[in-house]
Design a protein around this motif. Sequence first.
Motif, mmCIF file in Angstrom:
data_model
loop_
_atom_site.group_PDB
_atom_site.id
_atom_site.type_symbol
_atom_site.label_atom_id
_atom_site.label_comp_id
_atom_site.label_asym_id
_atom_site.label_seq_id
_atom_site.Cartn_x
_atom_site.Cartn_y
_atom_site.Cartn_z
ATOM 1 N N UNK A 127 28.947 7.816 47.914
ATOM 2 C CA UNK A 127 28.262 9.048 48.317
ATOM 3 C C UNK A 127 28.573 10.182 47.348
ATOM 4 N N UNK A 128 29.839 10.285 46.957
ATOM 5 C CA UNK A 128 30.237 11.343 46.017
ATOM 6 C C UNK A 128 29.513 11.166 44.682
ATOM 7 N N UNK A 129 29.389 9.923 44.219
ATOM 8 C CA UNK A 129 28.693 9.672 42.961
ATOM 9 C C UNK A 129 27.201 10.004 43.074
ATOM 10 N N UNK A 138 13.219 9.630 46.586
ATOM 11 C CA UNK A 138 13.083 8.676 47.686
ATOM 12 C C UNK A 138 14.234 7.678 47.727
ATOM 13 N N UNK A 139 14.693 7.218 46.556
ATOM 14 C CA UNK A 139 15.781 6.238 46.531
ATOM 15 C C UNK A 139 17.054 6.815 47.140
ATOM 16 N N UNK A 140 17.333 8.101 46.848
ATOM 17 C CA UNK A 140 18.530 8.744 47.396
ATOM 18 C C UNK A 140 18.421 8.903 48.904
ATOM 19 N N UNK A 141 17.257 9.381 49.368
ATOM 20 C CA UNK A 141 17.052 9.549 50.808
ATOM 21 C C UNK A 141 17.144 8.214 51.527
ATOM 22 N N UNK A 142 16.571 7.159 50.936
ATOM 23 C CA UNK A 142 16.630 5.832 51.548
ATOM 24 C C UNK A 142 18.065 5.305 51.600
ATOM 25 N N UNK A 143 18.855 5.615 50.575
ATOM 26 C CA UNK A 143 20.253 5.163 50.551
ATOM 27 C C UNK A 143 21.050 5.789 51.683
ATOM 28 N N UNK A 144 20.940 7.102 51.843
ATOM 29 C CA UNK A 144 21.681 7.776 52.910
ATOM 30 C C UNK A 144 21.247 7.277 54.286
ATOM 31 N N UNK A 145 19.943 7.013 54.452
ATOM 32 C CA UNK A 145 19.458 6.537 55.740
ATOM 33 C C UNK A 145 19.891 5.099 56.015
ATOM 34 N N UNK A 180 7.379 10.210 39.556
ATOM 35 C CA UNK A 180 8.145 10.371 38.328
ATOM 36 C C UNK A 180 9.599 10.705 38.577
ATOM 37 N N UNK A 181 10.098 10.403 39.792
ATOM 38 C CA UNK A 181 11.486 10.693 40.141
ATOM 39 C C UNK A 181 12.383 9.563 39.628
ATOM 40 N N UNK A 182 13.444 9.932 38.999
ATOM 41 C CA UNK A 182 14.397 8.932 38.517
ATOM 42 C C UNK A 182 15.799 9.332 38.945
ATOM 43 N N UNK A 183 16.615 8.345 39.223
ATOM 44 C CA UNK A 183 18.001 8.567 39.614
ATOM 45 C C UNK A 183 18.870 8.349 38.389
ATOM 46 N N UNK A 184 19.776 9.286 38.051
ATOM 47 C CA UNK A 184 20.648 9.091 36.883
ATOM 48 C C UNK A 184 21.570 7.904 37.077
ATOM 49 N N UNK A 185 22.167 7.464 35.979
ATOM 50 C CA UNK A 185 23.012 6.267 36.008
ATOM 51 C C UNK A 185 24.166 6.409 36.997
ATOM 52 N N UNK A 186 24.782 7.595 37.040
ATOM 53 C CA UNK A 186 25.899 7.793 37.970
ATOM 54 C C UNK A 186 25.421 7.690 39.418
ATOM 55 N N UNK A 187 24.181 8.131 39.651
ATOM 56 C CA UNK A 187 23.617 8.011 40.992
ATOM 57 C C UNK A 187 23.384 6.558 41.372
ATOM 58 N N UNK A 198 24.796 4.307 44.452
ATOM 59 C CA UNK A 198 23.947 3.517 45.342
ATOM 60 C C UNK A 198 24.466 2.080 45.431
ATOM 61 N N UNK A 199 24.871 1.520 44.294
ATOM 62 C CA UNK A 199 25.418 0.149 44.288
ATOM 63 C C UNK A 199 26.681 0.081 45.140
ATOM 64 N N UNK A 200 27.553 1.085 45.022
ATOM 65 C CA UNK A 200 28.778 1.094 45.835
ATOM 66 C C UNK A 200 28.450 1.192 47.322
ATOM 67 N N UNK A 201 27.481 2.023 47.679
ATOM 68 C CA UNK A 201 27.113 2.182 49.081
ATOM 69 C C UNK A 201 26.540 0.884 49.638
ATOM 70 N N UNK A 202 25.650 0.253 48.876
ATOM 71 C CA UNK A 202 25.062 -1.016 49.321
ATOM 72 C C UNK A 202 26.136 -2.091 49.453
#
Length: 301
Positions: free
Chosen positions: A145-147, A86-93, A273-280, A284-288
Amino acid sequence: MQALWMVAAAFVFAVMSVCVKFASQDFNAAEIVFYRGLVSMVALWWLARHQGISLATRYPREHAWRSFVGVTSMGAWFYSIGHLPLATAATFNSMSSIWMAVFLIGQGLLLRHQLRRQPESHALRALPPFPWSLVATVALGFVGVILVLRPSAAPQEFVASAGGLIGGVFAAMAYMQVATLSRMGEPEARVVFYFALGSAVAGALAMCFTGVSAWPGWRALWLLPVGVLAAVAQVCMTAAYASAGNSRNTLVVANLQYSGIVFAALLSLALFGESVPLIGWAGIVLIVASGALATALRSRG
């Protein structure tokens, strides 16, 4: 007050995305868009009647465009929710601010190209300097995005990520059209009602190609909160932009949409139980950060 409206919208959108993820186990994206629009139409009809607002409009063309870009964004987002954390989908949106910056850069390049083709044109001297800082901000966002995608991601995640990115492009167009309709004096309930109507029509047409899933019984009830929460979130978001009043408040409102990423990440971890790895998370921080900078630079321009 506009800040509270946007935080409320971000939270409700995050809760709605949880319901979409559950519903995605039994329904495809077109079906969810259809039922979301149908339920939202009923909720917004009740709200408009309760507030004494007529649903008749003098701007059907503007509402049609807002529905088209909004439904395209939503369908792509729903698809990405079903296949990504969900965090990844929310970031792209939430990349609408970055895409708006891309649009501005493209307009600037096109204008300069047109002026250079005109003989003895002195208009180039009157143009402001090329926004290299905005270009750098956009580049920073796409590094993020690449990260987030990272080379180790599964192939199906790349397809869902592409859908999320496309959704962000059309979300940017939708936000701009919402602002336009607000300036025209259209009330929030009417704006969101026609978006819900467009969702129901577009979803029904898409189902002619995607097919209809077998009815899953009680699990279909997840469609009900999807529609109700979507209506509530859209009204909150529209109220936030409509009540901003000035560019500074609009800047605050636009940046508060990123709180939805935090809400989505917490809900994703707690419920799935979904987790985003550190690189992800770094991506997300760069995108925000780039989205916030792009919004600030656009407001100054």
